[in-house]
Design a protein around this motif. Structure first.
Motif, PDB file in Angstrom:
ATOM      1  N   THR A  12       0.837  -1.187   0.000  1.00 28.81           N
ATOM      2  CA  THR A  12       0.000   0.000   0.000  1.00 28.81           C
ATOM      3  C   THR A  12       0.879   1.246   0.000  1.00 28.81           C
ATOM      4  OG1 THR A  12      -1.620  -1.226   1.282  1.00 28.81           O
ATOM      5  CG2 THR A  12      -1.860   1.165   1.227  1.00 28.81           C
ATOM      6  N   PRO A  13       0.652   2.116  -0.967  1.00 31.01           N
ATOM      7  CA  PRO A  13       1.446   3.351  -1.020  1.00 31.01           C
ATOM      8  C   PRO A  13       0.948   4.376   0.004  1.00 31.01           C
ATOM      9  CG  PRO A  13      -0.111   3.305  -2.824  1.00 31.01           C
ATOM     10  CD  PRO A  13      -0.272   2.009  -2.075  1.00 31.01           C
ATOM     11  N   ASP A  14       1.332   4.201   1.253  1.00 30.48           N
ATOM     12  CA  ASP A  14       0.829   5.034   2.343  1.00 30.48           C
ATOM     13  C   ASP A  14       1.480   6.404   2.432  1.00 30.48           C
ATOM     14  OD1 ASP A  14      -0.995   3.126   3.174  1.00 30.48           O
ATOM     15  OD2 ASP A  14       0.443   2.171   4.510  1.00 30.48           O
ATOM     16  N   GLY A  56       4.605  13.254  -5.028  1.00 29.47           N
ATOM     17  CA  GLY A  56       3.572  12.225  -5.125  1.00 29.47           C
ATOM     18  C   GLY A  56       3.471  11.651  -6.526  1.00 29.47           C
ATOM     19  N   ALA A  57       3.650  12.493  -7.534  1.00 25.09           N
ATOM     20  CA  ALA A  57       3.601  12.012  -8.916  1.00 25.09           C
ATOM     21  C   ALA A  57       4.758  11.049  -9.200  1.00 25.09           C
ATOM     22  CB  ALA A  57       3.631  13.189  -9.887  1.00 25.09           C
ATOM     23  N   VAL A  58       5.945  11.351  -8.695  1.00 27.13           N
ATOM     24  CA  VAL A  58       7.099  10.460  -8.854  1.00 27.13           C
ATOM     25  C   VAL A  58       6.813   9.124  -8.173  1.00 27.13           C
ATOM     26  CG1 VAL A  58       9.518  10.080  -8.192  1.00 27.13           C
ATOM     27  CG2 VAL A  58       8.793  12.292  -9.120  1.00 27.13           C
ATOM     28  N   LEU A  59       6.378   9.192  -6.928  1.00 23.78           N
ATOM     29  CA  LEU A  59       6.116   7.975  -6.165  1.00 23.78           C
ATOM     30  C   LEU A  59       4.989   7.161  -6.790  1.00 23.78           C
ATOM     31  CD1 LEU A  59       6.487   9.413  -2.547  1.00 23.78           C
ATOM     32  CD2 LEU A  59       8.227   8.299  -3.984  1.00 23.78           C
ATOM     33  N   ASP A  60       3.950   7.836  -7.279  1.00 20.84           N
ATOM     34  CA  ASP A  60       2.849   7.123  -7.935  1.00 20.84           C
ATOM     35  C   ASP A  60       3.321   6.373  -9.177  1.00 20.84           C
ATOM     36  OD1 ASP A  60       0.957   7.942  -6.060  1.00 20.84           O
ATOM     37  OD2 ASP A  60       0.145   9.546  -7.327  1.00 20.84           O
ATOM     38  N   GLU A  61       4.217   6.988  -9.961  1.00 21.91           N
ATOM     39  CA  GLU A  61       4.702   6.327 -11.172  1.00 21.91           C
ATOM     40  C   GLU A  61       5.584   5.130 -10.824  1.00 21.91           C
ATOM     41  OE1 GLU A  61       5.372   5.213 -15.117  1.00 21.91           O
ATOM     42  OE2 GLU A  61       3.746   6.291 -14.120  1.00 21.91           O
ATOM     43  N   LEU A 104      10.777   2.535  -2.620  1.00 26.14           N
ATOM     44  CA  LEU A 104       9.449   3.041  -2.317  1.00 26.14           C
ATOM     45  C   LEU A 104       8.877   2.361  -1.072  1.00 26.14           C
ATOM     46  CD1 LEU A 104       7.037   4.812  -3.015  1.00 26.14           C
ATOM     47  CD2 LEU A 104       6.284   3.013  -4.579  1.00 26.14           C
ATOM     48  N   ALA A 105       9.051   1.056  -0.958  1.00 21.46           N
ATOM     49  CA  ALA A 105       8.558   0.339   0.223  1.00 21.46           C
ATOM     50  C   ALA A 105       9.270   0.814   1.487  1.00 21.46           C
ATOM     51  CB  ALA A 105       8.741  -1.165   0.034  1.00 21.46           C
ATOM     52  N   MET A 106      10.586   1.029   1.388  1.00 19.07           N
ATOM     53  CA  MET A 106      11.347   1.506   2.546  1.00 19.07           C
ATOM     54  C   MET A 106      10.928   2.927   2.930  1.00 19.07           C
ATOM     55  SD  MET A 106      13.163  -1.039   3.451  1.00 19.07           S
ATOM     56  CE  MET A 106      14.229  -0.252   4.635  1.00 19.07           C
ATOM     57  N   ASN A 130      16.426  12.280  -0.661  1.00 22.69           N
ATOM     58  CA  ASN A 130      17.340  11.311  -1.279  1.00 22.69           C
ATOM     59  C   ASN A 130      16.561  10.265  -2.059  1.00 22.69           C
ATOM     60  OD1 ASN A 130      19.492  12.664  -0.163  1.00 22.69           O
ATOM     61  ND2 ASN A 130      20.043  11.050   1.282  1.00 22.69           N
ATOM     62  N   SER A 131      15.502   9.754  -1.461  1.00 23.70           N
ATOM     63  CA  SER A 131      14.675   8.756  -2.156  1.00 23.70           C
ATOM     64  C   SER A 131      14.085   9.348  -3.424  1.00 23.70           C
ATOM     65  CB  SER A 131      13.562   8.250  -1.237  1.00 23.70           C
ATOM     66  OG  SER A 131      14.095   7.476  -0.191  1.00 23.70           O
ATOM     67  N   LEU A 132      13.607  10.573  -3.341  1.00 22.84           N
ATOM     68  CA  LEU A 132      13.017  11.206  -4.519  1.00 22.84           C
ATOM     69  C   LEU A 132      14.053  11.408  -5.627  1.00 22.84           C
ATOM     70  CD1 LEU A 132      10.636  13.671  -2.711  1.00 22.84           C
ATOM     71  CD2 LEU A 132       9.954  11.757  -4.191  1.00 22.84           C
ATOM     72  N   LEU A 133      15.272  11.800  -5.274  1.00 23.99           N
ATOM     73  CA  LEU A 133      16.331  11.937  -6.284  1.00 23.99           C
ATOM     74  C   LEU A 133      16.604  10.593  -6.970  1.00 23.99           C
ATOM     75  CD1 LEU A 133      18.970  14.261  -4.576  1.00 23.99           C
ATOM     76  CD2 LEU A 133      17.763  14.700  -6.728  1.00 23.99           C
ATOM     77  N   LYS A 134      16.740   9.556  -6.175  1.00 20.40           N
ATOM     78  CA  LYS A 134      17.024   8.235  -6.729  1.00 20.40           C
ATOM     79  C   LYS A 134      15.870   7.741  -7.596  1.00 20.40           C
ATOM     80  CE  LYS A 134      19.849   6.882  -2.761  1.00 20.40           C
ATOM     81  NZ  LYS A 134      19.985   5.881  -1.676  1.00 20.40           N
ATOM     82  N   LEU A 135      14.652   7.943  -7.132  1.00 18.28           N
ATOM     83  CA  LEU A 135      13.491   7.460  -7.893  1.00 18.28           C
ATOM     84  C   LEU A 135      13.254   8.284  -9.159  1.00 18.28           C
ATOM     85  CD1 LEU A 135      11.204   6.544  -4.872  1.00 18.28           C
ATOM     86  CD2 LEU A 135      12.426   4.966  -6.411  1.00 18.28           C
ATOM     87  N   ARG A 136      13.503   9.580  -9.110  1.00 19.01           N
ATOM     88  CA  ARG A 136      13.444  10.392 -10.342  1.00 19.01           C
ATOM     89  C   ARG A 136      14.492   9.906 -11.334  1.00 19.01           C
ATOM     90  NH1 ARG A 136      12.648  15.023  -6.756  1.00 19.01           N
ATOM     91  NH2 ARG A 136      10.485  15.680  -6.989  1.00 19.01           N
ATOM     92  N   GLY A 137      15.692   9.639 -10.831  1.00 17.61           N
ATOM     93  CA  GLY A 137      16.751   9.114 -11.692  1.00 17.61           C
ATOM     94  C   GLY A 137      16.347   7.800 -12.333  1.00 17.61           C
ATOM     95  N   TYR A 138      15.733   6.927 -11.551  1.00 16.36           N
ATOM     96  CA  TYR A 138      15.239   5.661 -12.103  1.00 16.36           C
ATOM     97  C   TYR A 138      14.211   5.917 -13.207  1.00 16.36           C
ATOM     98  CZ  TYR A 138      11.749   2.034 -12.524  1.00 16.36           C
ATOM     99  OH  TYR A 138      10.821   1.158 -13.033  1.00 16.36           O
ATOM    100  N   LEU A 139      13.265   6.805 -12.964  1.00 19.36           N
ATOM    101  CA  LEU A 139      12.237   7.077 -13.972  1.00 19.36           C
ATOM    102  C   LEU A 139      12.841   7.669 -15.247  1.00 19.36           C
ATOM    103  CD1 LEU A 139       9.351   8.493 -11.744  1.00 19.36           C
ATOM    104  CD2 LEU A 139       9.503   6.215 -12.801  1.00 19.36           C
ATOM    105  N   GLN A 140      13.902   8.449 -15.121  1.00 21.17           N
ATOM    106  CA  GLN A 140      14.542   9.070 -16.286  1.00 21.17           C
ATOM    107  C   GLN A 140      15.411   8.089 -17.066  1.00 21.17           C
ATOM    108  OE1 GLN A 140      16.584  12.321 -14.406  1.00 21.17           O
ATOM    109  NE2 GLN A 140      14.757  13.595 -14.311  1.00 21.17           N
ATOM    110  N   THR A 141      16.070   7.176 -16.367  1.00 18.95           N
ATOM    111  CA  THR A 141      17.056   6.311 -17.027  1.00 18.95           C
ATOM    112  C   THR A 141      16.638   4.850 -17.156  1.00 18.95           C
ATOM    113  OG1 THR A 141      18.193   5.706 -14.965  1.00 18.95           O
ATOM    114  CG2 THR A 141      18.917   7.738 -16.085  1.00 18.95           C
ATOM    115  N   GLY A 142      15.679   4.422 -16.339  1.00 16.26           N
ATOM    116  CA  GLY A 142      15.285   3.016 -16.344  1.00 16.26           C
ATOM    117  C   GLY A 142      16.168   2.143 -15.466  1.00 16.26           C
TER     118      GLY A 142
END
Length: 173
Positions: free
Chosen positions: A7-9, A21-26, A123-125, A147-159
């Motif tokens: 659950t994305p709490d 929230g948009a980053v985390l939702d994606e 995201l779970a952590m 930090n999590s948002l930077l890493k997750l944005r990077g993931y969304l940009q690069t795969g």
């Protein structure tokens, strides 16, 4: 428990603005889509779901695994992706996959799906950290969230999920 969904709490947390929230939702969408497909393919079996270097000990050439509080029913590649999340911190994720291949055939999982699972661990952590009330965890959130948002944005940009993205803040010690 079945480990095919989480659950994305984070949605009601005031520290997560609309852009975050948009980053985390994606990331959630990609991870859940991957989990849905993997659970459909099966097999579903017991997995540890928290395999990292703090939960294994070696002694006299044997490895022991402990701390089974996160275990449940899942797919093998989930354990590998969770371990890869942690082992990327020390540059050993490729060795994990190579070592696994010497014992069993690696589970079939396209690289984009594997990366979605690795990012899903972050995201779970993050979700867990936002719900935790211990002083130690609360003290690190001011750095852990961005930090999590930077890493997750990077993931969304690069795969590819990486821990070594520019701009990370130091976590309190």
């Amino acid at each position: 428990p079945m480990l095919g969904q989480f659950t994305p709490d984070y949605r009601d947390d005031p520290r997560i603005d609309t852009a975050a929230g948009a980053v985390l939702d994606e990331v959630y969408r990609r991870c859940q889509q991957t989990l849905d497909a993997l659970f459909e393919q099966g097999p579903v079996q017991p997995i540890h779901a928290d395999l990292h270097l703090g939960n294994v000990k070696g002694y006299r050439g044997r490895v022991s695994v402990f701390d089974f509080d996160d275990c449940g029913l899942g797919v093998t590649v989930q354990d590998l992706a969770i371990s890869a999340y942690y082992l990327r911190l020390v540059g050993l994720d490729q060795q994990l996959l190579e070592g696994y291949a010497t014992i069993a055939a690696p589970p079939s999982c396209p690289e984009p799906d594997f990366e979605a699972l690795v990012a899903g661990r972050n995201l779970a952590m993050l979700t867990h950290a936002l719900q935790t009330s211990t002083a130690e965890i609360r003290a690190m959130l001011d750095a852990y969230i961005p930090n999590s948002l930077l890493k997750l944005r990077g993931y969304l940009q690069t795969g590819r999920y990486r821990h070594d993205v520019p701009g990370l803040r130091d976590l309190p010690t």
